[in-house]
Design a protein around this motif. Structure first.
Motif, PDB file in Angstrom:
ATOM      1  N   ALA A 154      46.773  23.816  38.497  1.00 52.66           N
ATOM      2  CA  ALA A 154      46.734  23.483  39.923  1.00 52.66           C
ATOM      3  C   ALA A 154      45.666  24.308  40.645  1.00 52.66           C
ATOM      4  O   ALA A 154      44.902  23.778  41.461  1.00 52.66           O
ATOM      5  N   ILE A 155      45.601  25.599  40.339  1.00 49.08           N
ATOM      6  CA  ILE A 155      44.609  26.464  40.998  1.00 49.08           C
ATOM      7  C   ILE A 155      43.198  26.066  40.576  1.00 49.08           C
ATOM      8  O   ILE A 155      42.287  26.007  41.402  1.00 49.08           O
ATOM      9  N   ALA A 156      43.003  25.790  39.284  1.00 40.36           N
ATOM     10  CA  ALA A 156      41.680  25.379  38.792  1.00 40.36           C
ATOM     11  C   ALA A 156      41.240  24.090  39.488  1.00 40.36           C
ATOM     12  O   ALA A 156      40.078  23.968  39.900  1.00 40.36           O
ATOM     13  N   ALA A 157      42.152  23.144  39.649  1.00 42.46           N
ATOM     14  CA  ALA A 157      41.816  21.887  40.334  1.00 42.46           C
ATOM     15  C   ALA A 157      41.475  22.147  41.791  1.00 42.46           C
ATOM     16  O   ALA A 157      40.503  21.594  42.321  1.00 42.46           O
ATOM     17  N   GLU A 158      42.257  23.014  42.444  1.00 37.61           N
ATOM     18  CA  GLU A 158      42.003  23.336  43.850  1.00 37.61           C
ATOM     19  C   GLU A 158      40.642  24.008  44.026  1.00 37.61           C
ATOM     20  O   GLU A 158      39.920  23.736  44.985  1.00 37.61           O
ATOM     21  N   MET A 159      40.280  24.883  43.075  1.00 36.12           N
ATOM     22  CA  MET A 159      39.003  25.595  43.152  1.00 36.12           C
ATOM     23  C   MET A 159      37.851  24.774  42.573  1.00 36.12           C
ATOM     24  O   MET A 159      36.698  25.197  42.633  1.00 36.12           O
ATOM     25  N   GLU A 160      38.184  23.635  41.970  1.00 34.67           N
ATOM     26  CA  GLU A 160      37.208  22.755  41.339  1.00 34.67           C
ATOM     27  C   GLU A 160      36.413  23.463  40.243  1.00 34.67           C
ATOM     28  O   GLU A 160      35.189  23.376  40.156  1.00 34.67           O
ATOM     29  N   ILE A 161      37.152  24.203  39.408  1.00 31.04           N
ATOM     30  CA  ILE A 161      36.565  24.864  38.243  1.00 31.04           C
ATOM     31  C   ILE A 161      37.448  24.567  37.037  1.00 31.04           C
ATOM     32  O   ILE A 161      38.574  24.110  37.183  1.00 31.04           O
ATOM     33  N   GLY A 162      36.929  24.837  35.860  1.00 31.75           N
ATOM     34  CA  GLY A 162      37.700  24.615  34.647  1.00 31.75           C
ATOM     35  C   GLY A 162      38.761  25.688  34.447  1.00 31.75           C
ATOM     36  O   GLY A 162      38.665  26.793  34.966  1.00 31.75           O
ATOM     37  N   ARG A 163      39.784  25.325  33.686  1.00 38.02           N
ATOM     38  CA  ARG A 163      40.872  26.254  33.382  1.00 38.02           C
ATOM     39  C   ARG A 163      40.351  27.513  32.700  1.00 38.02           C
ATOM     40  O   ARG A 163      40.755  28.622  33.038  1.00 38.02           O
ATOM     41  N   ALA A 164      39.438  27.355  31.747  1.00 38.23           N
ATOM     42  CA  ALA A 164      38.885  28.512  31.037  1.00 38.23           C
ATOM     43  C   ALA A 164      38.128  29.433  31.991  1.00 38.23           C
ATOM     44  O   ALA A 164      38.222  30.655  31.879  1.00 38.23           O
TER      45      ALA A 164
ATOM     46  N   LEU B 197      38.718  29.774  35.190  1.00 36.42           N
ATOM     47  CA  LEU B 197      39.726  30.441  36.016  1.00 36.42           C
ATOM     48  C   LEU B 197      40.362  31.598  35.267  1.00 36.42           C
ATOM     49  O   LEU B 197      40.523  32.689  35.814  1.00 36.42           O
ATOM     50  N   ILE B 198      40.718  31.384  34.015  1.00 38.23           N
ATOM     51  CA  ILE B 198      41.319  32.456  33.208  1.00 38.23           C
ATOM     52  C   ILE B 198      40.355  33.622  33.098  1.00 38.23           C
ATOM     53  O   ILE B 198      40.747  34.785  33.217  1.00 38.23           O
ATOM     54  N   GLN B 199      39.068  33.340  32.894  1.00 35.89           N
ATOM     55  CA  GLN B 199      38.068  34.398  32.802  1.00 35.89           C
ATOM     56  C   GLN B 199      37.998  35.190  34.105  1.00 35.89           C
ATOM     57  O   GLN B 199      37.940  36.417  34.094  1.00 35.89           O
ATOM     58  N   ILE B 200      38.005  34.502  35.240  1.00 33.00           N
ATOM     59  CA  ILE B 200      37.952  35.163  36.548  1.00 33.00           C
ATOM     60  C   ILE B 200      39.178  36.040  36.755  1.00 33.00           C
ATOM     61  O   ILE B 200      39.074  37.211  37.139  1.00 33.00           O
ATOM     62  N   VAL B 201      40.358  35.479  36.490  1.00 32.67           N
ATOM     63  CA  VAL B 201      41.611  36.218  36.697  1.00 32.67           C
ATOM     64  C   VAL B 201      41.661  37.444  35.797  1.00 32.67           C
ATOM     65  O   VAL B 201      42.003  38.541  36.247  1.00 32.67           O
ATOM     66  N   LEU B 202      41.304  37.268  34.533  1.00 35.37           N
ATOM     67  CA  LEU B 202      41.345  38.389  33.592  1.00 35.37           C
ATOM     68  C   LEU B 202      40.365  39.482  33.996  1.00 35.37           C
ATOM     69  O   LEU B 202      40.706  40.666  34.019  1.00 35.37           O
ATOM     70  N   ARG B 203      39.139  39.105  34.337  1.00 31.08           N
ATOM     71  CA  ARG B 203      38.137  40.100  34.729  1.00 31.08           C
ATOM     72  C   ARG B 203      38.576  40.838  35.992  1.00 31.08           C
ATOM     73  O   ARG B 203      38.458  42.059  36.072  1.00 31.08           O
ATOM     74  N   GLU B 204      39.094  40.117  36.989  1.00 31.24           N
ATOM     75  CA  GLU B 204      39.527  40.772  38.219  1.00 31.24           C
ATOM     76  C   GLU B 204      40.699  41.712  37.964  1.00 31.24           C
ATOM     77  O   GLU B 204      40.773  42.786  38.537  1.00 31.24           O
ATOM     78  N   TRP B 205      41.608  41.325  37.071  1.00 32.37           N
ATOM     79  CA  TRP B 205      42.729  42.200  36.732  1.00 32.37           C
ATOM     80  C   TRP B 205      42.229  43.471  36.055  1.00 32.37           C
ATOM     81  O   TRP B 205      42.668  44.571  36.381  1.00 32.37           O
ATOM     82  N   LEU B 206      41.298  43.304  35.113  1.00 35.23           N
ATOM     83  CA  LEU B 206      40.747  44.469  34.414  1.00 35.23           C
ATOM     84  C   LEU B 206      40.001  45.394  35.379  1.00 35.23           C
ATOM     85  O   LEU B 206      40.097  46.616  35.283  1.00 35.23           O
ATOM     86  N   GLU B 207      39.250  44.827  36.316  1.00 33.56           N
ATOM     87  CA  GLU B 207      38.537  45.629  37.311  1.00 33.56           C
ATOM     88  C   GLU B 207      39.525  46.334  38.249  1.00 33.56           C
ATOM     89  O   GLU B 207      39.388  47.526  38.526  1.00 33.56           O
ATOM     90  N   THR B 208      40.518  45.602  38.728  1.00 32.28           N
ATOM     91  CA  THR B 208      41.500  46.160  39.653  1.00 32.28           C
ATOM     92  C   THR B 208      42.255  47.320  39.029  1.00 32.28           C
ATOM     93  O   THR B 208      42.573  48.298  39.698  1.00 32.28           O
ATOM     94  N   ASN B 209      42.525  47.235  37.742  1.00 29.34           N
ATOM     95  CA  ASN B 209      43.284  48.269  37.051  1.00 29.34           C
ATOM     96  C   ASN B 209      42.388  49.283  36.354  1.00 29.34           C
ATOM     97  O   ASN B 209      42.849  50.055  35.525  1.00 29.34           O
TER      98      ASN B 209
END
Length: 84
Positions: A42-52, A54-66
């Motif tokens: 749902a988020i990938a569709a809303e952002m108009e990007i692929g699932r992969a 989105l996962i890359q963005i989320v993972l990278r942001e989590w790693l940076e945040t932590n």
């Protein structure tokens, strides 16, 4: 029974996480719980990007945040295409 906690240095942890990221990049799919899968789609569709992507963005942001990866610097002088 002798149970001792194993301490992993920050440098070793970063190496492990980078290797894991490479393995994830080369895997066709990661099995996820149905609710997680639905949310990602749902988020990938809303952002108009692929699932992969989105996962890359989320993972990278989590790693940076932590603090597992250094935070990327944003060049504020360049114009964007309207997305942050």
């Amino acid at each position: 029974m002798n149970c001792q906690a194993t301490h992993v240095s920050r440098a070793d942890l970063q190496i492990i996480l980078r290797r894991a990221a490479l393995m994830l990049r080369n895997v066709a799919g990661v099995p996820l719980e149905p609710a997680t899968e639905d949310a990602l789609n749902a988020i990938a569709a809303e952002m108009e990007i692929g699932r992969a992507d989105l996962i890359q963005i989320v993972l990278r942001e989590w790693l940076e945040t932590n603090a597992y990866l250094p935070v990327r610097e944003i060049d504020e002088e360049n114009e964007t295409d309207g997305s942050a």
